[in-house]
Design a protein around this motif. Structure first.
Motif, PDB file in Angstrom:
ATOM      1  N   TYR A 274       0.717  -1.105   0.382  1.00 34.30           N
ATOM      2  CA  TYR A 274      -0.252   0.404   0.019  1.00 34.30           C
ATOM      3  C   TYR A 274       0.493   1.385  -0.617  1.00 34.30           C
ATOM      4  O   TYR A 274       0.583   2.650   0.242  1.00 34.30           O
ATOM      5  CB  TYR A 274      -0.864  -0.473   0.799  1.00 34.30           C
ATOM      6  CG  TYR A 274      -1.736  -1.309   1.119  1.00 34.30           C
ATOM      7  CD1 TYR A 274      -2.659  -1.962   0.052  1.00 34.30           C
ATOM      8  CD2 TYR A 274      -1.207  -2.097   1.627  1.00 34.30           C
ATOM      9  CE1 TYR A 274      -3.917  -2.186  -0.490  1.00 34.30           C
ATOM     10  CE2 TYR A 274      -1.998  -3.740   2.005  1.00 34.30           C
ATOM     11  CZ  TYR A 274      -3.332  -3.548   0.394  1.00 34.30           C
ATOM     12  OH  TYR A 274      -3.940  -4.482   0.184  1.00 34.30           O
ATOM     13  N   ILE A 312      -9.732  -2.196   9.355  1.00 30.19           N
ATOM     14  CA  ILE A 312      -9.335  -2.891   8.565  1.00 30.19           C
ATOM     15  C   ILE A 312      -8.755  -3.482  10.017  1.00 30.19           C
ATOM     16  O   ILE A 312      -8.473  -5.062   9.266  1.00 30.19           O
ATOM     17  CB  ILE A 312      -8.427  -1.995   8.706  1.00 30.19           C
ATOM     18  CG1 ILE A 312      -8.304  -1.881   9.991  1.00 30.19           C
ATOM     19  CG2 ILE A 312      -8.181  -1.395   7.665  1.00 30.19           C
ATOM     20  CD1 ILE A 312      -6.287  -1.211  10.309  1.00 30.19           C
ATOM     21  N   GLY A 329      -3.029  -9.701  -2.424  1.00 32.27           N
ATOM     22  CA  GLY A 329      -3.866  -9.880  -0.783  1.00 32.27           C
ATOM     23  C   GLY A 329      -4.762 -10.498  -0.057  1.00 32.27           C
ATOM     24  O   GLY A 329      -5.393 -10.874  -1.502  1.00 32.27           O
ATOM     25  N   GLY A 331      -7.117 -10.018   2.260  1.00 34.19           N
ATOM     26  CA  GLY A 331      -8.314  -9.289   3.741  1.00 34.19           C
ATOM     27  C   GLY A 331      -8.300 -10.255   4.545  1.00 34.19           C
ATOM     28  O   GLY A 331      -8.954  -9.990   5.310  1.00 34.19           O
ATOM     29  N   LEU A 332      -6.823 -11.098   5.043  1.00 31.08           N
ATOM     30  CA  LEU A 332      -6.607 -12.007   5.994  1.00 31.08           C
ATOM     31  C   LEU A 332      -6.171 -11.358   6.691  1.00 31.08           C
ATOM     32  O   LEU A 332      -5.773 -11.883   8.530  1.00 31.08           O
ATOM     33  CB  LEU A 332      -6.470 -13.355   6.229  1.00 31.08           C
ATOM     34  CG  LEU A 332      -8.338 -14.398   5.667  1.00 31.08           C
ATOM     35  CD1 LEU A 332      -8.115 -15.338   5.351  1.00 31.08           C
ATOM     36  CD2 LEU A 332      -8.878 -13.608   6.591  1.00 31.08           C
ATOM     37  N   SER A 335      -5.578  -9.395  10.687  1.00 29.55           N
ATOM     38  CA  SER A 335      -6.343 -10.570  11.488  1.00 29.55           C
ATOM     39  C   SER A 335      -6.272 -11.508  12.075  1.00 29.55           C
ATOM     40  O   SER A 335      -5.693 -11.362  13.427  1.00 29.55           O
ATOM     41  CB  SER A 335      -8.261 -10.986  10.940  1.00 29.55           C
ATOM     42  OG  SER A 335      -8.089 -11.531   9.749  1.00 29.55           O
TER      43      SER A 335
END
Ligand code: ADP
Length: 373
Positions: A274, A312, A329, A331-332, A335
């Motif tokens: 990013y 996020i 990515g 998205g995990l 977490s």
């Protein structure tokens, strides 16, 4: 009277007196026990701290005592039992002379739903007990699991669908080697994405299943940082992004080295993914205070808005799904970082400003071993 008669009289009187004393003691004890059982005030004191919603009612359904939780969720209001379903369940339980059960949804103090597994228990003297066990946590857990499975299915469908289409496209372009090459390149990319997604899902479920502290050992943070950065160097160089590492020597934490390396790698990967070409990523570790050490991963990349910062760490949340996918990515990542932090007795926090960059700080309890301050 003869001495013998006196002795006999004394024996009889003594035995009588003894029996009277025993009777008095037993009566007093029985009274005490009965008093403890029937005293509403004491019953109220016993029920008050229970975590379940417990209500004791008389034969006429008049509330004799209730736990605080029963009053909080409104199952006992003044001397009345609520709601009507509970009253009906109790009536049926009395009629059938057996324990009956039902599920009930009530509202907590802040209006949040409270899911109760209710049992109505008729007692031999006509009174009854209603017990409502709080199952809200179980319900939340199964809802989260359902959402998670739905999300996983959706996330898996995308690359699997793409792989199928690309394979077909490559097949039908057999006469055009350049097109086949192009399709195969995309196919490789989608396969990698699928592989990464499956690995992350496995990593997350392993984290949820096992406590890393059960097999914990002393972990050298400098090694964790070096290994995590080494895993991201190639992709950073390809994107024209520089990474610097500054690890305070001798810092150790107690935990699972592999999990800690995964967490730091995820943060560094994100910092690279990013940020725009020419950006700088800094990875440092230092002592935060007497209790904690800090690992910081900072970038001067695209940044995250205040609203998005709140979300996020949720599974599968992405600010920009397209950009996330383009960089591989899932998205995990965050977490997983949060899970690792919490399992090690720490936390992860974010500071960020859109257009300026982000700093993720992983705070972990410090180990006293090997510290040279
Ligand atoms: P992903 O695999 O999509 O990177 P993460 O859970 O690691 O998933 O991160 C969730 C989202 O948070 C990302 O999709 C991205 O929008 C945002 N994000 C994470 N790290 C950064 C960062 N360093 N700078 C800007 N945005 C970030």
């Amino acid at each position: 009277m003869t001495p013998y008669a006196w002795a006999l009289l004394g024996l009889v009187l003594g035995a009588g007196l003894g029996a009277l004393v025993v009777w008095l003691v037993v009566r007093r004890a029985a009274h005490k026990v009965r008093g403890q059982i029937v005293n509403r005030h004491h019953l109220g004191e016993i029920l008050a701290p229970l975590r379940a919603a417990v209500v004791v009612v008389s034969e006429a359904d008049f509330v004799l005592a209730a736990s605080d939780f029963a009053r909080t969720v409104g199952m006992a209001r003044g001397s009345s039992l609520f709601p009507a379903e509970v009253g009906n369940l109790l009536t049926d339980a009395r009629r059938e002379q057996r324990i009956l059960e039902c599920d009930l949804r009530l509202a907590g103090p802040a209006g949040e739903p409270v899911q109760l597994a209710v049992r109505a228990v008729p007692l031999s003297n006509g009174a009854a007990v209603v017990i409502g066990e709080d199952r809200s946590e179980d319900l939340r857990f199964s809802e989260t699991r359902r959402d998670f499975v739905a999300n996983i299915s959706h996330e898996l469908k995308t690359p699997i669908g793409a792989i199928g289409l690309l394979a077909e496209a490559a097949d039908s372009a057999a006469e055009d080697p350049a097109a086949v090459h192009r399709f195969l390149g995309k196919l490789t990319k989608e396969t990698r994405r699928l592989n990464e997604l499956v690995s992350q899902i496995i990593a997350l479920s392993r984290l949820q299943a096992a406590d890393p502290m059960l097999a914990a050992h002393e972990v050298h943070l400098a090694q964790v940082l070096e290994a995590a950065v080494a895993r991201c160097t190639e992709i950073a160089e390809a994107g024209g992004i520089s990474i610097s590492v500054q690890a305070q020597p001798g810092l150790q934490v107690v935990g699972d080295a592999e999990e800690l390396e995964t967490a730091v790698t995820n943060l560094v990967q994100n910092a690279v993914a990013y940020s725009e070409p020419g950006a700088r990523v800094a990875v440092t570790s230092s002592i935060a205070d007497d209790q904690m050490i800090e690992i910081r991963v900072s970038d001067n990349g695209i940044g995250i808005s205040a609203d998005d910062q709140l979300r996020i760490f949720e599974r599968f949340f992405r600010v920009d799904a397209g950009r996330s996918r383009a960089s591989g990515g899932t998205g995990l990542g965050l977490s997983i970082v949060k899970h690792v932090a919490v399992a090690h007795g720490g936390e992860v926090v974010v500071w960020s400003r859109v257009g300026h960059g982000s700093t993720f700080t992983l705070r972990l309890p410090r180990s006293r071993e090997g510290i040279s301050e």
